[in-house]
Structure formats: structure tokens, C-alpha cells
Scaffold this active site. Structure first.
Site, PDB file in Angstrom:
ATOM      1  N   LYS A  49       0.500 -15.748  28.678  1.00  0.00           N
ATOM      2  CA  LYS A  49       0.147 -16.562  29.714  1.00  0.00           C
ATOM      3  C   LYS A  49       0.969 -16.129  31.032  1.00  0.00           C
ATOM      4  O   LYS A  49       0.615 -16.641  32.282  1.00  0.00           O
ATOM      5  CB  LYS A  49       0.305 -18.036  29.453  1.00  0.00           C
ATOM      6  CG  LYS A  49      -0.707 -18.520  28.563  1.00  0.00           C
ATOM      7  CD  LYS A  49      -1.962 -19.066  29.238  1.00  0.00           C
ATOM      8  CE  LYS A  49      -2.884 -19.825  28.600  1.00  0.00           C
ATOM      9  NZ  LYS A  49      -4.150 -19.893  29.356  1.00  0.00           N
ATOM     10  N   SER A 300      -2.219 -12.991  20.869  1.00  0.00           N
ATOM     11  CA  SER A 300      -1.923 -13.705  22.509  1.00  0.00           C
ATOM     12  C   SER A 300      -0.601 -14.573  22.426  1.00  0.00           C
ATOM     13  O   SER A 300      -0.133 -14.733  23.516  1.00  0.00           O
ATOM     14  CB  SER A 300      -3.135 -14.463  22.628  1.00  0.00           C
ATOM     15  OG  SER A 300      -3.285 -15.871  22.006  1.00  0.00           O
TER      16      SER A 300
END
Length: 402
Positions: A49, A300
């Protein structure tokens, strides 16, 4: 508008803040495929992110920066925005669901952000952040539905092709769709023959259902420990990009995800949060055709709360047949427990817990239920133990092993 040039520009900007995370071979996760892991769980802030958040903030005007920034997040985008704001000396407010892991909340605060906890899931935090933005005039940093954010996430796709140029399949976690939009856009423009699949939690399949119904849908609720992808409604931009560039979306259960988290710990010595492990779960349980193919699973994020991790490991052990409980109906007389234990020991199992139940109205007064917990190698060994117990005359009423 998203372009390949914008993704390359994002890669240039991110050189000073984001790591080019390693690509690690993981052959034991699925022996029928050639599995590789793109380890964004080892990224700065513990998640991909930071790429989109930092690039977005780097492109703000001085006027937009002077207003301060606000974002909504389940935790990982929060840390990315907070770090980027700190680097640029911009005031930062983050709205997070009140159920966000404590570790993510505290990590976000450590970067100097003001955190507002909002009752509900991500979507409620988003609505509250939009309300504050209108009231205070903050600059909003969307976690996924933004061209600059998507371009930042797309740099992961560039790195995958650089590290594994002949990749056949890429599996990508999907929440709001920012990551897979950027990754798929980059890969399909540079290696169109590569398949890109999204993976969602079965308890939060907003993008999958939207794609199947050919319209954006809002789920009534979401339920998954993979908080990073617990999104009720996909983004407008991401829905269109996924529809154009992604080859399909599959789902995995929380139990399958827990087994993937455990497999990563034991076989790869890597920690992944629930959302970060769903791509591995899809590979392990053959949700798409990857037989004989070079397959990249995108990890992720790795920001999992320690208290949740212990429960996830326990569930993963059950899913793998490594931990199970047998309920056996016995005559309540001396020597019965010894007989059961000897069979389990002879088969190589290890007894870890024993509980007697004598008050069940469904059994005879002279009988009891024995609940015996075991450590085993796999489901095959559990079945062997059950068969041997049956041969010895014991009546197995129930097996709980995930």
C-alpha cells in the site's frame, strides 16, 4: 487517466521510499506448479500500500498538501498514507474500522497520524472520512479508486515481469481492486499472454459478484479475518479496469487462507496476514489452472495481529489434518482410555487433551463420551487411527479436524 508511462513514472518516484521486494521460489506450496512468491509482506510498512499512497501524495499540489490529507483504511493503506505524509511533513488523519487489528492502529499512530476509529467495516470508515473531508477541507487519499494510487500499485507488476519475464500466471489479492488493477494493466500491456487472476475471500466477494452480474454491487455485510480485503463495494475505476484486464476472480475460504498462512510460516519462513495469503491459498487449493505453469502469488501484506495469528495457526493445523479431536462412545469402566491411547500411539499420533462427558442424555447411563485431542501428520494418519480404533471395537461418534 492510467497509462503505462504513469506506472513507470511511479516506479521512478518510489525508488527512494519503496523496496523492490524479492521473488522467492516456493515449490512445496503446490508440487504440480512452479510457484514463486512476490514478497510485498516485506515491503516498507509491511504492505504494498505504501506504493500507491506515496506516489499519490507526491503528485499533490502545494495547495492540496497545505490542507492536510485524510484517508480511510482497514490498516495497510493507513500506514502507507501516514508514512508518506510524515515524509512530506503534511498533517494526516486516518479513519479506520473499530475492529482493525491493534497492531495496525498503533503502527499508523507511530507515523504521526491522527486515527479515528469508526464502528463497522471499511465502508463505514470510508463514509466517515468523506464526511470529515467535506467539513474540514482535507485532501482525500483514496485507498484504491484513484489513477495515481493504481499507478503506484502497478509498479508491482513491472517488478514481477523484471524478476520473472516468462511468468504464465499471476494471482493477486482483491479487496477494492487497486492492486490488481495496476498489476493487470502493467502485465497485460507488456506480456498480454500472461494470465492475471484475482482472489477474494468467500466472505467478502464484492468484486467477483459484481463481475458475474455485470454491474457494481454492494454487499450487505462482509465476514472474514482477511480484514485487508473486507470491502463491500468495489471502486468505479477498478471495476472497469478489472473488467478489461483481469482473466477471472476466484474465492477462498477463511479455513483455506489459514492453511496458507501456516504453510508460509512452516515452508517459507514468511509471515503473511489473511489478505496477504489468499493468493497462496488459491494456488494450494487449485482454484485456477496452474499445472505446469510458472505462477506468481502476490503476498500483499504481513501486518497480522499476534493474537489473531495464534488462532489462524490453530485453524491451519486443523485444515491440514495436523490437529484433530475424536469423540468416542465408551463403556464407563477402567482401562478404556488406556486402550484408546495405545491405538493412537501405535499409529504415531500424539494425545494432547482428554475430556470425559458423562451427562449426555443421548447415551446409556453406564456409558460416556471421550473427547480426545491429537497431533497428527495429516488427514491420512487421522483416517488410519480411526480405522484402527474401529478394529479394536471403539465406536467413533464424531471427528473434528477442519
Amino acid at each position: 487517466m492510467l497509462t503505462l508511462d504513469k506506472i513507470y513514472h511511479a516506479a521512478y518516484v518510489l525508488k527512494k521510499i519503496a523496496r523492490k521486494t524479492d521473488m522467492i521460489a516456493a515449490p512445496l506450496l503446490n508440487t504440480e506448479s512452479n510457484i514463486f512468491l512476490k514478497t510485498e509482506n516485506l515491503q516498507v510498512t509491511g504492505s504494498f500500500k505504501v506504493r500507491g499512497a506515496y506516489y499519490k501524495i507526491s503528485q499533490l499540489s502545494e495547495e492540496e498538501k497545505s490542507k492536510g490529507v485524510i484517508a480511510s483504511s482497514a490498516g495497510n493503506h493507513a500506514q502507507g498514507v501516514a508514512l508518506a505524509a510524515q515524509e512530506n511533513k503534511i498533517p494526516c488523519t486516518i479513519c479506520m474500522p473499530d475492529g482493525a487489528p491493534i497492531s495496525k492502529v498503533e503502527a499508523t499512530k507511530s507515523y504521526g497520524a491522527k486515527v479515528c476509529l469508526v464502528k463497522g467495516a471499511y465502508d463505514e470508515a470510508y463514509e466517515y472520512a468523506c464526511k470529515l473531508q467535506k467539513e474540514k477541507g482535507y485532501t482525500f487519499i483514496h485507498p484504491f479508486d484513484d489513477d495515481e494510487v493504481i499507478a503506484g500499485q502497478g509498479t508491482v507488476g513491472l517488478e514481477i515481469l523484471d524478476q520473472l519475464p516468462d511468468v504464465d500466471v499471476v494471482l493477486v489479492p482483491v479487496g477494492g481492486g487497486g492492486l490488481i488493477s495496476g498489476v493487470a494493466y502493467a502485465i497485460k500491456h507488456l506480456r498480454p499472454e500472461c494470465k492475471v487472476y484475482g482472489v477474494q475471500s468467500a466472505g467478502a466477494p464484492s468484486m467477483k459478484e459484481s463481475m458475474e452480474q455485470h454491474q457494481m454491487l454492494t454487499l450487505d455485510s462482509v465476514s472474514t479475518f482477511a480484514d485487508g480485503i473486507a470491502v463491500k463495494h468495489p471502486g468505479d475505476l477498478t471495476y472497469e479496469l478489472v473488467n478489461q484486464y483481469v482473466d477471472g476472480i476466484v474465492t477462498v475460504t477463511d479455513d483455506e487462507t489459514a492453511a496458507a498462512v501456516l504453510a508460509l510460516i512452516e515452508r517459507q519462513k514468511l509471515i503473511a496476514e489473511g489478505a496477504g495469503a489468499v493468493a497462496v491459498a488459491a494456488a494450494m487449493y487449485n482454484k485456477v489452472d496452474i499445472k505446469g505453469k510458472k505462477t506468481v502469488c502476490l503476498l500483499s501484506g504481513g501486518n497480522i495481529d499476534v493474537n489473531i495469528l495464534s488462532r489462524v495457526i490453530a485453524r491451519g493445523l486443523m485444515m491440514a489434518g495436523r490437529s484433530s479431536t475424536l469423540t468416542i462412545a465408551l463403556e464407563d469402566k477402567p482401562g478404556q482410555l488406556q486402550g484408546v491411547s495405545e491405538v493412537i500411539s501405535r499409529c504415531g499420533g500424539n494425545v494432547v487433551s482428554v475430556h470425559y462427558s458423562q451427562a449426555d442424555t443421548n447415551m446409556r447411563i453406564t456409558s460416556c463420551y471421550l473427547h480426545i485431542g491429537m497431533e497428527t501428520r495429516d488427514h491420512a494418519q487421522v483416517e488410519q487411527i480411526k480405522q484402527e480404533l474401529a478394529k479394536a471395537g471403539f465406536n467413533i461418534v464424531q471427528t473434528v479436524n477442519g
